[in-house]
Scaffold this motif. Structure first.
Motif, PDB file in Angstrom:
ATOM      1  N   UNK A  76      24.451 140.010  52.540  1.00 14.21           N
ATOM      2  CA  UNK A  76      25.695 140.613  53.026  1.00 14.21           C
ATOM      3  C   UNK A  76      25.436 141.984  53.627  1.00 14.21           C
ATOM      4  N   UNK A  77      24.590 142.759  52.971  1.00 12.52           N
ATOM      5  CA  UNK A  77      24.248 144.087  53.489  1.00 12.52           C
ATOM      6  C   UNK A  77      23.561 143.969  54.843  1.00 12.52           C
ATOM      7  N   UNK A  78      22.679 142.997  54.979  1.00 10.81           N
ATOM      8  CA  UNK A  78      21.958 142.821  56.241  1.00 10.81           C
ATOM      9  C   UNK A  78      22.896 142.371  57.364  1.00 10.81           C
ATOM     10  N   UNK A  79      23.783 141.442  57.069  1.00 10.29           N
ATOM     11  CA  UNK A  79      24.666 140.909  58.098  1.00 10.29           C
ATOM     12  C   UNK A  79      25.765 141.900  58.507  1.00 10.29           C
ATOM     13  N   UNK A  80      26.186 142.737  57.576  1.00 12.78           N
ATOM     14  CA  UNK A  80      27.308 143.635  57.842  1.00 12.78           C
ATOM     15  C   UNK A  80      26.903 144.940  58.525  1.00 12.78           C
ATOM     16  N   UNK A  81      25.598 145.150  58.692  1.00  7.17           N
ATOM     17  CA  UNK A  81      25.129 146.396  59.304  1.00  7.17           C
ATOM     18  C   UNK A  81      24.178 146.095  60.459  1.00  7.17           C
ATOM     19  N   UNK A  82      24.462 146.714  61.608  1.00  4.70           N
ATOM     20  CA  UNK A  82      23.546 146.589  62.742  1.00  4.70           C
ATOM     21  C   UNK A  82      22.360 147.525  62.583  1.00  4.70           C
ATOM     22  N   UNK A  83      22.621 148.701  62.046  1.00  2.00           N
ATOM     23  CA  UNK A  83      21.563 149.680  61.775  1.00  2.00           C
ATOM     24  C   UNK A  83      21.811 150.313  60.412  1.00  2.00           C
ATOM     25  N   UNK A  84      20.751 150.816  59.809  1.00  4.39           N
ATOM     26  CA  UNK A  84      20.878 151.563  58.552  1.00  4.39           C
ATOM     27  C   UNK A  84      19.797 152.626  58.523  1.00  4.39           C
ATOM     28  N   UNK A  85      20.162 153.824  58.090  1.00  5.92           N
ATOM     29  CA  UNK A  85      19.165 154.855  57.858  1.00  5.92           C
ATOM     30  C   UNK A  85      18.471 154.574  56.535  1.00  5.92           C
ATOM     31  N   UNK A  86      17.412 155.300  56.275  1.00  5.17           N
ATOM     32  CA  UNK A  86      16.719 155.133  54.995  1.00  5.17           C
ATOM     33  C   UNK A  86      17.666 155.435  53.839  1.00  5.17           C
ATOM     34  N   UNK A  87      18.483 156.470  54.000  1.00  5.96           N
ATOM     35  CA  UNK A  87      19.432 156.830  52.950  1.00  5.96           C
ATOM     36  C   UNK A  87      20.468 155.751  52.720  1.00  5.96           C
ATOM     37  N   UNK A  88      20.975 155.185  53.807  1.00  3.99           N
ATOM     38  CA  UNK A  88      21.969 154.127  53.687  1.00  3.99           C
ATOM     39  C   UNK A  88      21.377 152.866  53.068  1.00  3.99           C
ATOM     40  N   UNK A  89      20.157 152.528  53.479  1.00  2.00           N
ATOM     41  CA  UNK A  89      19.513 151.342  52.914  1.00  2.00           C
ATOM     42  C   UNK A  89      19.209 151.552  51.430  1.00  2.00           C
ATOM     43  N   UNK A  90      18.741 152.741  51.080  1.00  2.00           N
ATOM     44  CA  UNK A  90      18.469 153.040  49.672  1.00  2.00           C
ATOM     45  C   UNK A  90      19.750 152.950  48.850  1.00  2.00           C
ATOM     46  N   UNK A  91      20.853 153.478  49.413  1.00  2.00           N
ATOM     47  CA  UNK A  91      22.151 153.361  48.734  1.00  2.00           C
ATOM     48  C   UNK A  91      22.517 151.901  48.524  1.00  2.00           C
ATOM     49  N   UNK A  92      22.372 151.113  49.610  1.00  2.00           N
ATOM     50  CA  UNK A  92      22.774 149.715  49.545  1.00  2.00           C
ATOM     51  C   UNK A  92      21.936 148.892  48.596  1.00  2.00           C
ATOM     52  N   UNK A  93      20.619 149.037  48.681  1.00  2.00           N
ATOM     53  CA  UNK A  93      19.745 148.243  47.822  1.00  2.00           C
ATOM     54  C   UNK A  93      19.907 148.637  46.356  1.00  2.00           C
ATOM     55  N   UNK A  94      20.018 149.935  46.096  1.00  2.00           N
ATOM     56  CA  UNK A  94      20.242 150.398  44.720  1.00  2.00           C
ATOM     57  C   UNK A  94      21.579 149.890  44.198  1.00  2.00           C
ATOM     58  N   UNK A  95      22.572 149.831  45.083  1.00  2.00           N
ATOM     59  CA  UNK A  95      23.883 149.319  44.678  1.00  2.00           C
ATOM     60  C   UNK A  95      23.842 147.854  44.317  1.00  2.00           C
ATOM     61  N   UNK A  96      23.116 147.054  45.108  1.00  2.00           N
ATOM     62  CA  UNK A  96      23.024 145.626  44.786  1.00  2.00           C
ATOM     63  C   UNK A  96      22.306 145.415  43.459  1.00  2.00           C
ATOM     64  N   UNK A  97      21.287 146.208  43.196  1.00  2.00           N
ATOM     65  CA  UNK A  97      20.523 146.043  41.963  1.00  2.00           C
ATOM     66  C   UNK A  97      21.314 146.528  40.750  1.00  2.00           C
ATOM     67  N   UNK A  98      22.159 147.509  40.953  1.00  5.28           N
ATOM     68  CA  UNK A  98      22.954 148.034  39.836  1.00  5.28           C
ATOM     69  C   UNK A  98      23.935 146.984  39.297  1.00  5.28           C
ATOM     70  N   UNK A  99      24.223 145.965  40.098  1.00  4.79           N
ATOM     71  CA  UNK A  99      25.106 144.885  39.648  1.00  4.79           C
ATOM     72  C   UNK A  99      24.332 143.749  38.987  1.00  4.79           C
TER      73      UNK A  99
END
Length: 209
Positions: A76-99
């Motif tokens: 979902x994170x990959x499909x919903x974003x055309x681009x991501x900065x390192x900070x945004x990707x770190x936020x997203x991946x950490x968020x998915x793992x926190x669940x």
């Protein structure tokens, strides 16, 4: 395998896995038995053996389900974003793992026993889902960080996946452990899964934006 429709078979397998997950919230792995799991389902305990030979196979199926849920979040994170900065990707991946608290708990505390006491076919099916997780994160890295080579992506995976095996003990400390650390004069910062994961992902992505 018991007679019946594939839908009934899948439904009963899921009921067994969900019963195991519920017990795992309040009980230790070693204290959970087939009998305990059977008591939490709507059919007889002996029927469980039609679907799983050991409790380790049930836990492995639970872990496989946790990985599938994690994959769905990452995709979902990959499909919903055309681009991501390192900070945004770190936020997203950490968020998915926190669940995925349960996934991290099983990885940290029980994975060796699960893999040792499961039939090979079950283990192969689990490994296929694990591979999908690696492939999913690889696809994210290829999309968002085009400067990363295949070797860079492999290095990220080899650092990140062993790292997640150790997250759970740093976020869940028993009263006994907390007391021992206090008496030993050992500082213990209380950090969440997200707080531990995000800076590690950022560090691994350094220089690739």
């Amino acid at each position: 395998m018991p007679k019946g429709s594939p839908e009934l078979t899948n439904s009963r397998r899921e009921e067994i896995i969900s019963a195991c997950a519920k017990l795992y919230e309040t009980m230790n792995f070693k204290d959970i038995t087939i009998k305990e799991i059977g008591s939490a389902t709507s059919f007889t305990r002996t029927s469980i053996y039609n679907y799983f030979h050991t409790k380790e196979e049930i836990f492995l199926a639970l872990l496989q389900r946790e990985y599938e849920l994690w994959i769905a979040d990452i995709e979902n994170m990959r499909y919903q974003n055309e681009t991501m900065t390192a900070g945004q990707f770190a936020d997203g991946l950490a968020g998915t793992l926190s669940r995925r608290d349960r996934l991290l708990k099983i990885l940290s505390m029980n994975l060796y026993d699960l893999e040792e006491y499961c039939r090979l076919d079950n283990l192969v099916e689990f490994k296929k889902v694990y591979k999908r997780t690696l492939d999913c994160i690889s696809s994210c890295l290829k999309k968002f960080f085009t400067a990363m080579t295949d070797s860079d992506i492999q290095a990220f995976l080899y650092a990140f996946f062993p790292f997640i095996f150790g997250i759970y003990p740093y976020t869940k400390v028993t009263d006994k452990q907390a007391s021992a650390m206090d008496k030993a004069g050992l500082a213990y910062p209380k950090l969440s899964i997200y707080e531990i994961t995000r800076p590690v992902v950022l560090k691994l992505l350094q220089g690739f934006e």
